[in-house]
Design an enzyme around this catalytic site. Structure first.
Site, short mmCIF file in Angstrom:
data_model
loop_
_atom_site.label_atom_id
_atom_site.label_comp_id
_atom_site.label_asym_id
_atom_site.label_seq_id
_atom_site.Cartn_x
_atom_site.Cartn_y
_atom_site.Cartn_z
N GLY A 125 -4.33 60.69 58.46
CA GLY A 125 -4.46 61.12 57.08
C GLY A 125 -5.78 61.76 56.77
O GLY A 125 -6.42 62.38 57.63
N ASP A 126 -6.20 61.61 55.53
CA ASP A 126 -7.41 62.30 55.07
C ASP A 126 -8.69 61.61 55.47
O ASP A 126 -9.74 62.24 55.56
CB ASP A 126 -7.37 62.43 53.54
CG ASP A 126 -7.45 61.07 52.86
OD1 ASP A 126 -6.67 60.17 53.24
OD2 ASP A 126 -8.27 60.90 51.94
N THR A 159 -7.96 53.57 50.58
CA THR A 159 -9.13 53.54 51.45
C THR A 159 -10.26 52.76 50.79
O THR A 159 -10.33 52.67 49.58
CB THR A 159 -9.59 54.99 51.69
OG1 THR A 159 -8.50 55.73 52.23
CG2 THR A 159 -10.76 55.08 52.62
N ARG A 198 0.52 58.74 62.69
CA ARG A 198 0.14 59.50 61.50
C ARG A 198 -1.37 59.49 61.30
O ARG A 198 -2.02 58.47 61.46
CB ARG A 198 0.85 58.91 60.28
CG ARG A 198 0.53 59.64 58.97
CD ARG A 198 -0.54 58.95 58.17
NE ARG A 198 -0.70 59.53 56.82
CZ ARG A 198 -1.63 59.16 55.97
NH1 ARG A 198 -2.48 58.20 56.29
NH2 ARG A 198 -1.71 59.73 54.78
#
Length: 430
Positions: A247-248, A217, A245
């Site tokens: 993610g964080d 990121t 998907r």
């Protein structure tokens, strides 16, 4: 008398992972270093010389990185297993000043700068209803109080709000396409078929499979003169991830976090107790050994300082109050950040103990920290658990820049306490 302003601070990151000098040759390092230094310097000038807010500054820095094909966000993002682009999320979170505080966008294909869309959701949230239940559901241009939106729904809002829209191919680069195809072939996918067959201009560089391509990121943490902290983060996700998907990066408390609180230093003084009959029968040496665990054996307690969070009434009444705030952006294996609620956990360690943010980030993202432990026996065999965190802690009116990572390296740039511009990848200078 005017309240003295706070010295603005800024730190940016461009991803973390298995970076080494072998896969990051000097010419590649120079390109990343130049871009990150430029973003840091330009954005810090906005804070220092033009009075930009932390929200505007952090968003500006990430937008510049989204427009740069070197990084895994915006133009230059990784492909999904299906050969498509899903800009997994961008988000902004501020320590104070906005009702929503944090917002995310996911599954983005056609918005040029997802970070600008996340900012719009945050700012427009001041006029939103409460999750569609406060009379605002009839407004087709409202996010209706929601904090995270994705796919066609949020892209439709982006169009209505006048953000720049682009074809999905705007985000493609040949290096990422080569990475995508090579990854599928190496993973043993039988007869992979690609729905896309891009035609690349001659000047597009190919990927040789050896040069490091940033994973994870990009992000920025900014502190402005009024003491507000903001974090902004953007990513393309994991290379060859399954479509859909998440993610964080869009998940509040996993890949990003910011908060503030007021504390009072208060001494808890407990009255000494009479000597325990047990202590009269135990030799002095043993009493000293057990005293920390069994206070009654030495007849009393020491004074212990406590950082006690204050409510609004206590803020104005306390003469010993202190203001603290933290903000963090994470990068690395997003699923590991999700499993550990990494950034919120680090903030809680600061808020509810006397620990500094630097120590908390080390406990989470440093060598042997919680991220690494979460990988178990898979550590070192896959990318699970790898990552790093950048952040700023505001204590007694001064911003402290922190960072740590547990993998080969983390691209990061900041201006240190002495005013020197810094850019590093490894723990030591390149």
């Amino acid at each position: 008398m005017n309240k003295p302003s706070i010295q603005p601070r800024l730190i940016v990151h461009g991803g973390a992972g298995a970076i080494s000098r072998a896969n990051l040759p000097p010419e590649s390092y120079a390109r990343y270093a130049a871009k990150l230094r430029s973003v840091n310097a330009e954005t810090l000038r906005l804070l220092r010389d033009h009075g930009a807010t932390a929200l505007d500054a952090a968003t500006h820095a990430v937008r510049l990185l989204e427009d740069c094909p070197l990084f895994n966000c915006g133009k230059g993002a990784v492909f999904t297993r299906d050969g498509t682009i899903e800009l997994e999320a961008s988000q902004v979170m501020v320590s104070k000043g906005y009702r929503k505080r944090g917002c995310g966008v996911v599954l983005i294909k056609h918005v040029k700068n997802p970070i600008l869309l996340a900012k719009e959701i945050l700012v427009r949230g001041e006029a939103d209803g409460d999750g569609g239940h406060n009379g605002d559901e009839s407004n087709p241009s409202s996010a209706q109080g929601h904090s995270v939106l994705g796919g066609p729904t949020v892209e439709a809002l982006a169009r209505k709000w006048g953000l720049d829209m682009v074809p999905e191919s705007h985000h493609w680069t040949k290096k990422r396409w080569d990475e995508h195809k090579r990854g599928l072939l190496q993973s043993g996918v039988p007869n992979p078929s690609w729905t896309q067959n891009p035609k690349w201009p001659p000047e597009e560089e190919s990927w040789d499979g050896r040069e490091y391509l940033p994973q994870g990121t990009v992000g920025c943490v900014a502190l402005d003169r009024s003491g507000v902290l903001c974090v902004a983060t953007s990513t393309g996700g994991l290379t060859n991830k399954l479509s859909g998907r998440i993610g964080d990066t869009p998940t509040i408390g996993a890949g990003f976090w910011a908060e503030e609180w007021f504390c009072a230093q208060e001494m808890v003084d407990r009255q000494p107790r009479p000597q325990s009959p047990l202590s009269a029968m135990v030799p002095d040496g043993l009493i000293n050994a057990f005293a920390d665990c069994m206070p009654t054996m030495n007849g009393g307690y020491n004074q212990v300082p406590h950082n006690l969070p204050l409510d609004e009434k206590q803020r104005s009444a306390s003469s010993t109050r202190s203001y603290r705030a933290v903000a963090m952006s994470g990068t690395g294996n997003g699923d590991s950040f999700l499993r550990t609620a990494a950034t919120r956990t680090a903030a809680a360690m600061v808020r509810w103990s006397s620990q500094s943010l630097a120590a908390s980030v080390q406990d989470i993202a440093g060598a042997g920290g919680e991220l690494q432990r979460s990988a178990g026996d898979r550590w070192g065999k896959t990318s699970e658990g790898e990552g790093g965190i950048i952040g700023i802690e505001l204590v007694d009116g001064a911003g402290r820049i922190v960072f740590d990572f547990n993998c080969g390296g983390m691209f990061r740039a900041w201006t240190d306490d002495s005013g020197n511009e810094r850019m590093m990848v490894f723990r030591e200078e390149y």
